[in-house]
Write a protein that holds these residues in place. Structure first.
Motif, mmCIF file in Angstrom:
data_model
loop_
_atom_site.group_PDB
_atom_site.id
_atom_site.type_symbol
_atom_site.label_atom_id
_atom_site.label_comp_id
_atom_site.label_asym_id
_atom_site.label_seq_id
_atom_site.Cartn_x
_atom_site.Cartn_y
_atom_site.Cartn_z
ATOM 1 N N LYS A 1 0.831 -1.210 0.000
ATOM 2 C CA LYS A 1 0.000 0.000 0.000
ATOM 3 C C LYS A 1 0.866 1.261 0.000
ATOM 4 C CE LYS A 1 -3.701 2.348 2.545
ATOM 5 N NZ LYS A 1 -4.536 2.342 3.778
ATOM 6 N N ALA A 2 1.923 1.245 0.806
ATOM 7 C CA ALA A 2 2.842 2.394 0.844
ATOM 8 C C ALA A 2 3.523 2.590 -0.497
ATOM 9 C CB ALA A 2 3.876 2.205 1.953
ATOM 10 N N ASN A 3 3.900 1.494 -1.148
ATOM 11 C CA ASN A 3 4.536 1.562 -2.458
ATOM 12 C C ASN A 3 3.630 2.287 -3.448
ATOM 13 O OD1 ASN A 3 6.362 0.953 -4.605
ATOM 14 N ND2 ASN A 3 5.111 -0.807 -5.146
ATOM 15 N N GLU A 4 2.362 1.952 -3.432
ATOM 16 C CA GLU A 4 1.411 2.601 -4.331
ATOM 17 C C GLU A 4 1.288 4.090 -4.025
ATOM 18 O OE1 GLU A 4 -3.347 2.206 -5.553
ATOM 19 O OE2 GLU A 4 -2.388 0.659 -4.327
ATOM 20 N N GLU A 5 1.228 4.435 -2.748
ATOM 21 C CA GLU A 5 1.086 5.835 -2.347
ATOM 22 C C GLU A 5 2.329 6.653 -2.698
ATOM 23 O OE1 GLU A 5 0.239 5.659 1.783
ATOM 24 O OE2 GLU A 5 -1.789 4.837 1.527
ATOM 25 N N GLY B 1 4.528 5.936 -4.984
ATOM 26 C CA GLY B 1 4.631 6.014 -6.442
ATOM 27 C C GLY B 1 3.803 7.146 -7.007
ATOM 28 N N LYS B 2 2.593 7.312 -6.507
ATOM 29 C CA LYS B 2 1.712 8.377 -6.991
ATOM 30 C C LYS B 2 2.216 9.744 -6.575
ATOM 31 C CE LYS B 2 -2.569 5.647 -7.111
ATOM 32 N NZ LYS B 2 -3.901 5.430 -6.502
ATOM 33 N N GLN B 3 2.751 9.841 -5.365
ATOM 34 C CA GLN B 3 3.167 11.143 -4.845
ATOM 35 C C GLN B 3 4.533 11.591 -5.350
ATOM 36 O OE1 GLN B 3 2.818 11.476 -0.589
ATOM 37 N NE2 GLN B 3 3.594 13.572 -0.516
ATOM 38 N N PHE B 4 5.473 10.637 -5.496
ATOM 39 C CA PHE B 4 6.850 11.029 -5.778
ATOM 40 C C PHE B 4 7.428 10.478 -7.079
ATOM 41 C CE2 PHE B 4 6.554 11.070 -1.058
ATOM 42 C CZ PHE B 4 6.791 12.422 -0.861
ATOM 43 N N GLY B 5 6.918 9.381 -7.606
ATOM 44 C CA GLY B 5 7.502 8.793 -8.799
ATOM 45 C C GLY B 5 8.655 7.871 -8.479
ATOM 46 N N LYS B 6 9.129 7.175 -9.515
ATOM 47 C CA LYS B 6 10.058 6.067 -9.324
ATOM 48 C C LYS B 6 11.459 6.457 -8.886
ATOM 49 C CE LYS B 6 11.528 5.903 -14.167
ATOM 50 N NZ LYS B 6 11.629 5.068 -15.390
ATOM 51 N N ASP B 7 11.855 7.713 -9.064
ATOM 52 C CA ASP B 7 13.234 8.095 -8.785
ATOM 53 C C ASP B 7 13.449 8.624 -7.369
ATOM 54 O OD1 ASP B 7 14.460 7.464 -11.272
ATOM 55 O OD2 ASP B 7 13.504 9.215 -12.159
ATOM 56 N N TYR C 1 12.186 6.783 -4.404
ATOM 57 C CA TYR C 1 12.120 5.763 -3.357
ATOM 58 C C TYR C 1 12.251 4.368 -3.955
ATOM 59 C CZ TYR C 1 7.593 4.034 -4.827
ATOM 60 O OH TYR C 1 6.596 3.440 -5.559
ATOM 61 N N ILE C 2 12.604 3.422 -3.099
ATOM 62 C CA ILE C 2 12.444 2.008 -3.385
ATOM 63 C C ILE C 2 11.791 1.383 -2.158
ATOM 64 C CG2 ILE C 2 14.414 1.837 -4.940
ATOM 65 C CD1 ILE C 2 15.920 0.464 -2.578
ATOM 66 N N THR C 3 11.317 0.163 -2.283
ATOM 67 C CA THR C 3 10.755 -0.533 -1.128
ATOM 68 C C THR C 3 11.560 -1.794 -0.848
ATOM 69 O OG1 THR C 3 9.185 -1.811 -2.470
ATOM 70 C CG2 THR C 3 8.423 0.308 -1.611
ATOM 71 N N ALA C 4 11.547 -2.200 0.411
ATOM 72 C CA ALA C 4 12.238 -3.427 0.815
ATOM 73 C C ALA C 4 11.518 -4.026 2.010
ATOM 74 C CB ALA C 4 13.695 -3.129 1.173
ATOM 75 N N LYS C 5 11.316 -5.330 1.983
ATOM 76 C CA LYS C 5 10.754 -5.997 3.150
ATOM 77 C C LYS C 5 11.841 -6.044 4.210
ATOM 78 C CE LYS C 5 8.599 -10.255 4.791
ATOM 79 N NZ LYS C 5 9.580 -10.472 5.870
ATOM 80 N N LEU C 6 11.528 -5.585 5.420
ATOM 81 C CA LEU C 6 12.545 -5.510 6.458
ATOM 82 C C LEU C 6 11.956 -5.830 7.823
ATOM 83 C CD1 LEU C 6 15.296 -4.884 7.624
ATOM 84 C CD2 LEU C 6 14.802 -2.446 7.442
ATOM 85 N N ASP C 7 12.377 -6.947 8.363
ATOM 86 C CA ASP C 7 12.110 -7.321 9.746
ATOM 87 C C ASP C 7 13.415 -7.098 10.491
ATOM 88 O OD1 ASP C 7 11.866 -8.630 12.197
ATOM 89 O OD2 ASP C 7 10.619 -10.241 11.382
#
Length: 708
Positions: free
Chosen positions: A485-489, A491-497, A499-505
């Protein structure tokens, strides 16, 4: 001819014209210009981001006289064909623009003509005209495309380019030798057309291609056909006289090993490239890159530099080639740095010599002397610039330069621009003026941040704040649904350049390493780490279990330590300092009921922060603490048992908690995630660069939590 047949006619370019879409724009030449431009810009084989320009000429009513006058709409200064809108066009009176030749004083006074373009402006609200405006203005055609296609530049940059062009197109494409864009080049294009009536386009030596038509569609098709012809000719010559780039000298590492080497080396390179300002990186192991950097011809071609101005303005005149084995052991950072120091010093000295040799009395001061493009044979290409988009685009442009070298070598011999000509473009006063008009960098421009637990609540607010202030961020969470969900948000707000996402525990070493490796590959390293991931368990002492205790300490204390440990290793590779921010709690200082596990873990987080600050100061790594209290909005901590436990401890209902917490503060305020984000920005925004080991309370004022 039908669209299906047209599509099948092209192999090396994309035919994207849709008759139905174009029909909706019939009669509106400017709308058709924008449509055509967007189609051309969508194919990177035709032109890069920000490269090329297009135009149309049509009649419009003069706002002063009411008479119909010919107006030219042309892509204005800056902007991108693929995303061009009407607001990105400059609109000029054609007759007035052409009459400027009456006051033109010759090529020595070229730059003064740009300001005189203003006397030709038709639409005062339109974009500022670019230096390429007269190149379109002096040609009579209704629609014109000026692009930088790899296939065409390969011919334009070939030693026998003029001869090849004449033979390939049977004289239907003209040729104008290399000249810096401007008023005089516009006159040269007109002269070429006058001397070669009936031609369908003009090749600009080392530069690009001009094509045209009487309608938007005719210009589009003409452009595609010319480029297709160039590309087909080049393809037919690959490997005919010798292997591409002289054949392989070395083999690439396997894909996983390339990523591993890139992640290990990127922070070291970023540190060198950030000697004058923080840079953001990009890495690619595109097959076209690997073919070039693994070749026998790399040593000969790379120092020659690029030919097209659009290429070297973004990549510098030549790259730095690393003298490292593909499978080099990169674990000994000191050794690798010692080996790279001479390479970077030599590159900076070479660039300084280039500047000093070519500069003019009025040239701007020398700019950053570090390389933009770094080639690691067997592994890939690194690029570094002021932000992620600029670094990524620089890499894309260098791939175009590789394509040009490959094509030119296949059909003839590659030639680059003379150094003086390259300098005259790179340090052109008009280019300098454009740079000076750029917006001032934001406070976190060039910074890379990882905020644990940033898919929601406080962490997400911090990530958003940092991105808004110019940073690139590694958004992460242990909840994959929340992360999606955060990735989608984002992406819409800032574009691909941005942020990136990573699963992190944060309790898993492999997750921590993978998240930082992803950041190294995507951005080049790390500057800011915010330890924000957390959970809360509120129970009376007799109800606390070993599982509760271990979970709290594993996430809050050990997790903070392990993430900081991994970040510090990268920061030390970069050797440009950094920030560690720990989101702790007022509970680290205030004793309360039913809170033994959580409160003591928070106290441990706070003192661990002090210990880290004391140890890392020598590395210019600052460690500071933000102490929130009762941040309920969008927080997983306040879901379920924790809220119920705190309400029970205070003898109130869960619904009464926000008001209860606000009333007990000195300011009677509810604390929001954005308040914590603002506090974090205070620490990293540049005004507190000499502060470390500090605690900033953001709790509305809780006297018991005052730091004594």
């Amino acid at each position: 001819m039908s669209e299906i047949v047209r599509k099948e006619s092209f192999k090396h370019v994309s035919y994207l014209w849709d008759d139905d879409e174009a029909a909706k724009l019939a009669g509106d030449e400017v709308a058709l210009l924008i449509y055509r431009s967007n189609l051309l810009g969508a194919d990177l084989r035709l032109t890069n981001y920000g490269g090329g320009n297009t135009s149309c000429k049509a009649y419009a009513k003069d706002p002063l006289t009411g008479k119909e006058v010919e107006v030219m709409w042309v892509k204005g200064s800056g902007g991108d064909l693929g995303t061009l809108k009407k607001s990105g066009l400059a609109a000029l009176y054609v007759e007035r623009l052409r009459n400027l030749k009456n006051v033109y004083r010759g090529i020595e006074h070229e730059d003064e003509m740009v300001e005189l373009f203003n006397h030709s402006i038709y639409d005062l609200a339109s974009k500022a005209p670019s230096i390429d405006t007269p190149l379109h203005g002096f040609l009579p055609f209704k629609h014109i495309d000026h692009l930088h296609p790899d296939a065409a530049i390969a011919i334009a940059a070939a030693k026998d380019g003029k001869k090849i062009t004449k033979e390939l197109f049977n004289g239907t494409i003209g040729w104008v030798e290399w000249q810096r864009p401007g008023f005089d080049l516009g006159l040269k294009l007109k002269q070429c057309l006058d001397e070669n009536p009936g031609i369908r386009g003009i090749m600009l030596g080392s530069h690009g291609l001009f094509t045209w038509g009487d309608t938007a569609y005719e210009s589009y098709i003409n452009t595609l056909e010319v480029i297709e012809t160039c590309a087909t000719y080049i393809e037919e010559h690959y490997g005919k006289t010798r292997p591409v780039f002289g054949g392989n000298k070395i083999e690439s590492l396997p894909w996983e090993k390339r990523k591993e080497q890139a992640a290990a080396l990127a922070p070291i390179l970023r540190g060198f490239c950030s000697s004058e300002r923080h840079m953001v990186g990009h890495f690619t192991d595109d097959e076209r890159v690997l073919e070039f950097i693994n070749s026998n011809d790399l040593e000969r071609l790379a120092p020659m530099g690029t030919s097209c101005p659009d290429h070297f303005l973004r990549t510098k005149i030549s790259p730095l080639v690393l003298d490292l084995a593909p499978d080099e052991d990169l674990s000994d950072t000191s050794n690798i740095k010692a080996r790279l120091v001479p390479a970077f010093e030599a590159y900076r000295a070479l660039y300084t010599t280039y500047y000093e040799t070519c500069k003019h009395p009025n040239s701007p001061a020398i700019r950053d002397k570090n390389p933009v493009i770094i080639l690691y044979p067997g592994v890939g290409l690194f690029s570094f610039s002021k932000d992620k988009q600029t670094a990524r685009v620089a890499a894309e442009f260098y791939i175009n330069a590789i394509n040009v070298m490959k094509g030119a070598e296949a059909i003839s011999e590659y030639t680059s621009l003379p150094r003086q000509e390259a300098f005259n473009i790179e340090y052109w006063l008009l280019e300098e003026a454009k740079l000076q008009r750029m917006p001032k960098p934001k406070a976190l421009s060039g910074k890379i941040a990882l905020i644990t637990g940033s898919a929601g609540g406080i962490g997400k607010a911090i990530a958003v704040k940092f991105a808004e202030e110019g940073a690139v961020v590694i958004v992460n969470d242990n909840d994959e649904a929340r992360l999606a969900k955060a990735n989608e948000e984002f992406g819409k707000q800032f574009g691909k350049d941005v942020y990136i996402t990573a699963k992190l525990d944060v309790t898993k070493d492999e997750d921590i390493q993978a998240a930082f490796d992803a950041g190294n590959i995507a951005f080049g390293g790390i500057d800011i780490v915010v330890n924000c991931a957390g959970l809360s368990i509120s129970k009376p002492i007799e109800e606390h279990t070993d599982k509760d205790w271990d979970l709290l300490y594993d996430v809050l204390v050990k997790g903070q330590f392990k993430v900081t440990q991994a970040a510090v290793a990268i920061m030390r590779k970069q050797a440009i300092g950094g920030d560690v921010l720990n989101i702790v709690s007022k509970n680290a200082l205030v004793s309360g009921p039913n809170n033994a596990g959580y409160g003591s873990a928070k106290a441990a987080q706070l003192h661990l922060s002090r210990l880290n600050a004391a140890e890392l100061g020598a590395d210019k790594i600052r460690v500071n603490v933000v102490n929130p209290d009762a941040v309920i909005s969008d927080s997983k901590i306040w879901e379920g048992a924790w809220a119920e436990g705190r309400a029970k401890a205070y003898g109130i209902t869960v619904e009464e908690l926000p008001a209860f917490y606000a009333k007990r503060t000195l300011l009677n305020e509810i604390i929001l995630p954005e308040d914590i984000a603002n506090a974090c920005f205070v620490f990293v925004g540049g005004l507190l660069n000499k502060s470390t080991g500090n605690v900033l309370n953001v709790d509305g004022g809780v006297a018991m939590a005052f730091v004594r």
